[in-house]
Design an enzyme around this catalytic site. Structure first.
Site, PDB file in Angstrom:
ATOM      1  N   GLU A  67      44.612  38.951  30.190  1.00 31.65           N
ATOM      2  CA  GLU A  67      43.695  39.441  31.215  1.00 31.65           C
ATOM      3  C   GLU A  67      44.426  40.008  32.418  1.00 31.65           C
ATOM      4  OE1 GLU A  67      39.850  37.703  33.745  1.00 31.65           O
ATOM      5  OE2 GLU A  67      41.104  36.348  32.564  1.00 31.65           O
ATOM      6  N   GLU A  84      30.729  36.064  34.348  1.00 36.93           N
ATOM      7  CA  GLU A  84      31.692  35.271  35.112  1.00 36.93           C
ATOM      8  C   GLU A  84      31.511  35.594  36.594  1.00 36.93           C
ATOM      9  OE1 GLU A  84      36.228  33.999  34.080  1.00 36.93           O
ATOM     10  OE2 GLU A  84      36.020  35.965  35.012  1.00 36.93           O
TER      11      GLU A  84
END
Length: 273
Positions: free
Chosen positions: A155, A256
């Site tokens: 990520e 998220e």
């Protein structure tokens, strides 16, 4: 197409955190979700007691939701840390100790995506030394993921909120993805495209999608500014997700984002049930 054509899961490490961990899967199910994802829940323990693992597994199964994303141990998160795998010494060892534990837990629930946060730069340590350690540990993680039929996610975060984290652009993260795949020959390392983080870095999101959709293994969203629910900021998230789908991404989209000053169960009014 729009939001109704996407498959959303909810991240239980940022939403429903007003509840104890074991109550969150049922709360997500009650809110209408069929799938969830998690950061590593035991920030102080890369190898928790089996009873703790069993209790969380039972809570997820009893709620009737699918776990489809799990982070490896990443240090104090939320907190000052952004991963452990590139941090020499004890943190790297803790990450290695966690690899088989996290993979085993994921396998027990049919979870096929494991996210490995890279870790912050450490003052006084040569970045090249950290990068070599990172590649070594990521290869171990990719092989463990491969043994359970899962992908390893890498990520990009954002520089304003994670100034010591080296992967603060889509190209930087994808470069690591390519190195891991070259090192292992497995081809199971994939890019985790978090549209909030990339927008915070000022990246051209349509261009990122066009360039990297084929290498993307998971997508996460929050609006910007504020990291709130879609519609609380100015990102054209509906259009961006449509573009991703047209580019061939057919996976889950992780929610998220922060619920704001309301219970998490009330933070999904943007999404038709």
């Amino acid at each position: 197409m729009g939001f109704a054509d996407q498959r959303f899961n909810v991240n239980l490490s940022i939403l429903f955190t007003e509840l104890p961990l074991l109550e969150r899967p049922a709360a997500a199910a009650a809110a209408g979700f069929t799938a969830v994802e998690l950061w590593w829940p035991w920030v102080d323990s890369p190898v928790p007691e089996q009873a703790e693992l069993d209790a969380l597994k039972h809570a997820i199964e009893e709620a009737g939701v699918q776990l489809n994303g799990l982070n490896f141990y990443a240090g104090q998160l939320p907190g000052p840390d952004r991963g452990a795998l590139s941090v020499p010494g004890e943190e790297s060892e803790r990450f290695r100790a966690n690899i088989d534990v996290a993979a085993g837990f994921a396998a027990s629930l049919g979870c096929t995506a494991l996210n490995a946060l890279y870790g912050n730069r450490v003052e006084g340590v040569d970045p090249a030394e950290q990068d070599a350690l990172a590649l070594e540990n990521l290869a171990l993680a990719a092989r463990a993921a491969g043994r359970i039929g899962a992908v390893l996610l890498i990520e990009a975060l954002n520089r304003p909120e994670s100034p010591l984290y080296p992967l603060v652009s889509a190209p930087a993260a994808v470069e690591v993805v390519d190195k891991v795949n070259e090192a292992t020959g497995l081809g199971n390392a994939r890019f985790l495209m978090d549209l909030y983080h990339l927008s915070m870095n000022g990246e051209d999101l349509p261009a990122v999608i066009e360039r990297f959709a084929a290498k993307t293994g998971h997508v996460q969203i929050a609006d910007n500014p504020g990291r709130g629910a879609p519609g609380t900021g100015s990102l054209p998230l509906e259009d961006l997700l449509d573009q991703l789908k047209k580019a061939g991404y057919d996976g889950w989209v992780g929610l998220e984002y922060k619920p704001g000053d309301r219970p998490s169960a009330e933070a999904f009014d943007w999404l038709a049930r």
